[in-house]
Design an enzyme around this catalytic site. Structure first.
Site, short mmCIF file in Angstrom:
data_model
loop_
_atom_site.label_atom_id
_atom_site.label_comp_id
_atom_site.label_asym_id
_atom_site.label_seq_id
_atom_site.Cartn_x
_atom_site.Cartn_y
_atom_site.Cartn_z
N ASP A 252 25.36 49.68 34.31
CA ASP A 252 25.97 48.42 33.87
C ASP A 252 26.97 48.78 32.78
O ASP A 252 26.58 49.37 31.76
CB ASP A 252 24.85 47.50 33.33
CG ASP A 252 25.38 46.14 32.93
OD1 ASP A 252 26.55 46.06 32.47
OD2 ASP A 252 24.64 45.15 33.06
N GLY A 278 34.51 43.20 36.88
CA GLY A 278 34.90 41.98 36.18
C GLY A 278 34.08 40.81 36.67
O GLY A 278 33.55 40.83 37.79
N ASN A 335 44.92 29.78 32.62
CA ASN A 335 44.38 29.01 33.75
C ASN A 335 43.31 28.06 33.22
O ASN A 335 42.43 28.49 32.46
CB ASN A 335 43.78 29.97 34.78
CG ASN A 335 43.68 29.34 36.15
OD1 ASN A 335 44.35 28.34 36.43
ND2 ASN A 335 42.86 29.92 37.00
N TYR A 341 37.93 34.05 30.43
CA TYR A 341 38.48 35.05 31.37
C TYR A 341 39.94 35.38 30.99
O TYR A 341 40.33 36.55 30.95
CB TYR A 341 38.40 34.47 32.77
CG TYR A 341 38.79 35.39 33.89
CD1 TYR A 341 37.93 36.40 34.32
CD2 TYR A 341 40.01 35.24 34.55
CE1 TYR A 341 38.29 37.24 35.37
CE2 TYR A 341 40.37 36.08 35.60
CZ TYR A 341 39.50 37.07 36.01
OH TYR A 341 39.85 37.90 37.05
N LYS A 345 41.34 39.08 29.95
CA LYS A 345 42.34 39.79 30.75
C LYS A 345 43.64 40.00 29.98
O LYS A 345 44.35 40.99 30.19
CB LYS A 345 42.58 39.03 32.06
CG LYS A 345 41.35 39.00 32.98
CD LYS A 345 40.90 40.39 33.38
CE LYS A 345 39.85 40.38 34.49
NZ LYS A 345 39.46 41.73 34.91
P1 NAD Z 1 33.84 40.87 42.92
O1 NAD Z 1 33.01 39.89 42.20
O2 NAD Z 1 33.92 40.79 44.41
O3 NAD Z 1 33.40 42.37 42.53
C1 NAD Z 1 33.18 42.74 41.20
C2 NAD Z 1 32.26 43.95 41.17
O4 NAD Z 1 32.05 44.28 39.78
C3 NAD Z 1 30.89 43.66 41.79
O5 NAD Z 1 30.52 44.70 42.67
C4 NAD Z 1 29.98 43.59 40.58
O6 NAD Z 1 28.63 43.98 40.85
C5 NAD Z 1 30.67 44.55 39.62
N1 NAD Z 1 30.27 44.30 38.23
C6 NAD Z 1 30.19 43.11 37.60
N2 NAD Z 1 29.70 43.28 36.36
C7 NAD Z 1 29.48 44.59 36.21
C8 NAD Z 1 28.94 45.38 35.17
N3 NAD Z 1 28.56 44.83 34.02
N4 NAD Z 1 28.86 46.71 35.33
C9 NAD Z 1 29.23 47.30 36.50
N5 NAD Z 1 29.72 46.59 37.53
C10 NAD Z 1 29.84 45.27 37.39
O7 NAD Z 1 35.28 40.77 42.24
P2 NAD Z 1 36.74 41.16 42.79
O8 NAD Z 1 37.37 39.90 43.29
O9 NAD Z 1 36.69 42.33 43.68
O10 NAD Z 1 37.46 41.51 41.42
C11 NAD Z 1 37.61 42.84 40.94
C12 NAD Z 1 38.44 42.81 39.67
O11 NAD Z 1 39.70 42.17 39.91
C13 NAD Z 1 37.79 42.02 38.52
O12 NAD Z 1 38.08 42.67 37.29
C14 NAD Z 1 38.49 40.69 38.60
O13 NAD Z 1 38.46 40.02 37.36
C15 NAD Z 1 39.88 41.11 38.99
N6 NAD Z 1 40.67 40.04 39.62
C16 NAD Z 1 40.32 39.54 40.85
C17 NAD Z 1 41.10 38.53 41.40
C18 NAD Z 1 40.80 37.96 42.77
O14 NAD Z 1 41.56 37.09 43.21
N7 NAD Z 1 39.76 38.37 43.46
C19 NAD Z 1 42.20 38.05 40.71
C20 NAD Z 1 42.51 38.57 39.48
C21 NAD Z 1 41.75 39.59 38.93
#
Ligand code: NAD
Length: 436
Positions: A252, A278, A335, A341, A345
């Site tokens: 974690d 994230g 947002n 968040y 970011k």
């Molecule tokens: P997701 O929720 O599908 O995957 C996130 C992964 O991070 C999961 O596997 C989760 O278990 C892991 N995680 C969460 N907390 C954790 C911790 N404390 N330690 C280790 N692992 C941890 O999210 P996603 O959509 O794939 O997003 C990935 C990144 O991109 C994030 O940082 C998110 O904020 C950013 N992001 C995503 C979007 C989008 O549209 N999906 C947009 C902007 C930014």
């Protein structure tokens, strides 16, 4: 993941007819990288505005695109506007692109090259800044899956990896961006097809979503990947690591000893560190309890700072390494419902800009961020239907991005030849209408 049924519907004849009559968005399915489609299909036109001193021809020759004969459709256009030093010279931008822009193929690319702004010459700075408004406006009007980006550079060779990325299917969802590239000499990888061969990459939050795509793409490019995720996702992480020939690490990132445990798992050192983990815990500030606030700040920002410091100071990150963090357009534009968040970011962008020059001076390590827009993952599938639909359409490409789009952008930043790209926050958002 929720399927984009609207995109499929507009791909049918009745769907196209109906949505056109109603004046609704017309997304074009994007051409993305695959083994079968490694480069854009078509020719490249090299244009200049004014007498440029850039030696672009050898770099463009290595993109694999053949020079376009006069007339006929083109897959990509590079306009060298580095010589533009005053407003009159901007006429050359119009004169060069006006006759060509209509013949750029669907999913084609326009890359405008500009010079860094000269603080001692306000005429040059005005004319060069004008290129940003030009690029972003053209990106918003050009349609049909075509992208428009601006690269500020002084040395063509140092910008080669960036130009190759922007002039390829790998940059399908990157549009309206201004990317600064300095003159740091580019390293040439031993294996151009697998440029990360011999390097180790660690991706946090990689058991699923964007992180899994990043791990897969870095492995495709030759890296030995370490798939890190929380202990509850260990099985998925291990399955992915096995498939990629890498290893899994159940940590974690918010744990106080996360940095030490990562370092202990990497006795041979680390070359590419991708902070992807994230979370969101959305509420308007008036309804947001302290736990929602602090958990998001801790995962998305504080742990990124802690592990970066631990791996840099402990010497786990090897000289010449790459750090790529994950911001978000919510952190750049703001947002509703995401003060926690958005703060976390935006903090990532601050970390990147401040650390980048120091990390490179001290260790030859670059520090950049990707800022995804609406990407089709489990995170966005959980967004209520109407907000999700708005998120998908409110960008110049009128569709959501794929995890692969972010992954390809990370792979470009992680490339050994991208040493001249440092301190950049690159949006992967299809030129979202949120923010610039
Ligand atoms: P997701 O929720 O599908 O995957 C996130 C992964 O991070 C999961 O596997 C989760 O278990 C892991 N995680 C969460 N907390 C954790 C911790 N404390 N330690 C280790 N692992 C941890 O999210 P996603 O959509 O794939 O997003 C990935 C990144 O991109 C994030 O940082 C998110 O904020 C950013 N992001 C995503 C979007 C989008 O549209 N999906 C947009 C902007 C930014």
């Amino acid at each position: 993941m929720a399927a984009d049924r609207y995109l499929s519907f507009t791909g049918t004849a009745p769907g196209r007819f109906l949505t056109r009559r109603l004046g609704l968005p017309q997304p074009t399915p994007l051409c993305r990288w695959s083994e079968q489609q490694p480069r854009l299909d078509g020719t490249l036109r090299h244009l200049t505005a004014g007498a440029s001193g850039l030696d672009l021809a050898p770099v463009l020759a290595r993109t694999g695109l053949t020079p376009a004969p006069d007339g006929g459709p083109v897959a990509a256009v590079v306009l060298d506007a580095t010589a533009v030093r005053d407003v009159d010279a901007l006429d050359g931008v119009h004169a060069a692109l006006h006759p060509v822009v209509g013949s750029v193929a669907p999913s084609g690319r326009i890359v405008v090259l500009g010079a860094p702004l000269d603080p001692a010459d306000h005429h040059q700075a005005a004319a060069q800044q004008a290129l940003e408004g030009f690029t972003r406006s053209l990106g918003k009007e050009i349609g049909r899956g075509r992208t428009v980006n601006l690269v500020r550079l002084t040395d063509a060779h140092a910008a080669e990896s960036t130009l190759r990325f922007l002039l390829s299917p790998k940059s399908a969802y990157v549009s309206g961006q201004v990317i600064g590239v300095d003159a740091t000499p580019a390293a040439t990888p031993d294996d151009r097809d697998r440029p990360l061969t011999g390097r180790t990459a660690l991706v946090t939050g990689a058991a699923r979503g964007i992180g899994a795509a990043v791990a897969g793409t870095l492995a495709r490019d030759g890296a030995r990947v370490v798939v890190l995720d929380v202990p509850s996702a260990e099985e998925d992480a291990r399955r992915l690591a096995d498939r990629l020939g890498g290893s899994a690490l159940a940590v974690d990132v918010t744990a106080a000893d996360a940095g030490e445990r990562i370092a202990a798992a990497l006795p041979g050192g680390l070359d590419v560190l991708v902070h992807n983990a994230g979370i969101t815990r959305d509420r308007r500030l008036v309804n947001m309890d302290a736990e929602r606030w602090s958990s998001v700040l801790d995962v998305n920002l504080a742990s990124v700072l802690r592990t970066t410091d631990a791996l840099l100071e402990g010497g786990t990150l090897r000289p010449g390494g790459r750090i790529v963090a994950t911001a978000s357009i919510a952190g750049l534009a703001g947002n509703a419902g995401q003060t926690n968040y958005g703060a976390s970011k935006a903090g990532v962008a601050g970390l990147v800009r401040a650390l980048a020059p120091r990390a490179r001076d001290a260790h030859g390590i670059t520090v950049n961020a990707v800022a995804p827009g609406f990407i089709e993952t489990r995170m966005t599938a959980a967004v209520p239907l109407f907000i999700r639909e708005a998120g998908r359409r409110m960008n110049s490409l009128a569709q959501g991005g794929q995890p692969q789009d972010v992954a390809e952008t990370v792979a470009w930043l992680a490339h050994p030849a991208s040493g001249a790209v440092n301190g950049q926050v690159v949006r992967v958002c299809g030129q979202s209408l949120l923010g610039a």
